[in-house]
Scaffold this motif. Structure first.
Motif, short mmCIF file in Angstrom:
data_model
loop_
_atom_site.label_atom_id
_atom_site.label_comp_id
_atom_site.label_asym_id
_atom_site.label_seq_id
_atom_site.Cartn_x
_atom_site.Cartn_y
_atom_site.Cartn_z
N UNK A 259 31.14 34.32 49.99
CA UNK A 259 32.60 34.39 50.05
C UNK A 259 33.10 35.28 51.17
N UNK A 260 32.33 36.33 51.47
CA UNK A 260 32.76 37.31 52.47
C UNK A 260 32.01 37.17 53.79
N UNK A 261 31.33 36.04 53.96
CA UNK A 261 30.50 35.83 55.15
C UNK A 261 31.28 36.02 56.44
N UNK A 262 32.50 35.49 56.49
CA UNK A 262 33.28 35.57 57.72
C UNK A 262 33.88 36.96 57.94
N UNK A 263 33.63 37.86 56.98
CA UNK A 263 34.08 39.24 57.12
C UNK A 263 32.88 40.18 57.13
N UNK A 264 31.73 39.65 57.48
CA UNK A 264 30.52 40.46 57.61
C UNK A 264 29.59 40.42 56.42
N UNK A 265 30.03 39.81 55.32
CA UNK A 265 29.19 39.74 54.13
C UNK A 265 28.99 41.11 53.49
N UNK A 266 28.05 41.17 52.55
CA UNK A 266 27.75 42.43 51.86
C UNK A 266 26.27 42.76 52.00
N UNK A 267 25.96 44.04 51.97
CA UNK A 267 24.59 44.50 52.02
C UNK A 267 24.11 44.82 50.60
N UNK A 268 22.85 45.23 50.47
CA UNK A 268 22.34 45.58 49.14
C UNK A 268 22.86 46.93 48.66
N UNK A 269 23.60 47.64 49.52
CA UNK A 269 24.23 48.90 49.12
C UNK A 269 25.61 48.63 48.54
N UNK A 270 26.04 47.38 48.57
CA UNK A 270 27.35 46.99 48.08
C UNK A 270 27.20 45.98 46.95
N UNK A 271 28.25 45.83 46.16
CA UNK A 271 28.34 44.74 45.21
C UNK A 271 29.81 44.43 44.99
N UNK A 272 30.09 43.30 44.35
CA UNK A 272 31.46 42.83 44.19
C UNK A 272 31.86 42.74 42.72
N UNK A 273 33.17 42.83 42.50
CA UNK A 273 33.74 42.62 41.17
C UNK A 273 35.14 42.06 41.35
N UNK A 274 35.57 41.24 40.40
CA UNK A 274 36.88 40.61 40.52
C UNK A 274 37.40 40.20 39.15
N UNK A 275 38.70 39.91 39.10
CA UNK A 275 39.32 39.38 37.90
C UNK A 275 40.48 38.50 38.33
#
Length: 261
Positions: free
Chosen positions: A188-204
């Protein structure tokens, strides 16, 4: 009164987002459609202030240490006297206690260009952060402790209440979010650099995609699993909020080395 605060928030945001990647990865600062907290409900929650102005959230680790996002203090590590912490109050500008920050430690591998390792530790006078009866530490996860998909977690902060309103909330707000599959988040965030293993996502959906104040806590099962880091847009289910992963071995080793926690 509102105008100077809005201008300062904008200035801080511009300073934090220097660099091409960071220009896309905006420091996260909103609780959208959240509920107001009552006194004592989030004893670990702190308001990080610079020159008396609220700029970020933070969390109590023990009597002497607090934790926030590195981008909240980036460039100001040698000026801890400019910073203070309000604790023990759900009100952004009153109540509780104010404690001075004595030392700032930014994670040594923090990169403002991609917001990797977006974590900083704040040291106060010994015992200062547990002197207030309404303040208490939050536990940390173990090193390498996994974050399962769809884990329910609570994020809290005084950030903007909508994508079009730049006024900070006067009372602490919170909402519940669910952790997102790491691969899905990266896509989902690929065009904004994506995420590394030091990051994670959450949403509602329809309540909070920006997640909360920069540097603020994300708590699940009584543990501080994440620090609010960055996001794209606001309240957009296709762009979940991104957090620094507190259980990442490099972060936990660094925290333990400095704080013994």
């Amino acid at each position: 009164m509102k105008k100077p605060i809005a201008q300062l928030v904008l200035i801080f945001s511009l300073l934090w987002t220097s660099g091409s990647a960071a220009g896309k990865r905006r420091p996260d600062g909103r609780i959208v459609n959240g509920r107001e907290a009552f006194d004592g409900e989030f004893p670990y929650q702190l308001s990080l202030r610079r020159l008396t102005i609220h700029i970020c959230g933070a969390a109590v680790l023990d009597g002497s240490w607090a934790i926030t996002a590195a981008h909240c203090v980036d460039g100001h590590e040698r000026k801890p006297q400019e910073f203070s912490l309000r604790l023990g109050s759900v009100r952004r500008s009153s109540g509780g206690s104010l404690m001075n920050v004595r030392t700032i430690y930014k994670h040594p591998t923090y990169d403002p260009k991609d917001m990797n390792f977006d974590v900083a530790l704040l040291r106060t006078q010994i015992g200062a952060l547990t002197m207030d009866p309404n303040a208490a530490p939050i536990s940390l996860p173990e090193s390498g402790e996994p974050i399962v998909e769809n884990l329910s977690a609570v994020v809290s902060g005084w950030g903007h209440m909508s994508s079009t309103e730049s006024t900070l909330s006067s009372v602490l707000k919170y909402t519940t979010v669910l952790t997102v599959n790491q691969q899905k988040c990266h896509r989902n965030l690929m065009f904004h650099g994506g995420v590394t293993d030091v990051m994670f996502c959450a949403a509602a959906r329809n309540t909070d995609a920006c997640q909360g104040d920069s540097g603020g806590p994300l708590v699940a099962q009584g543990k501080l699993i994440g620090i609010v880091s960055w996001g794209v847009g606001c309240a957009d289910p296709y762009y979940p909020g991104v957090y620094a992963r507190m259980s990442h071995p490099s972060i936990r080793r660094w925290v333990r080395l400095l704080t013994k926690l």
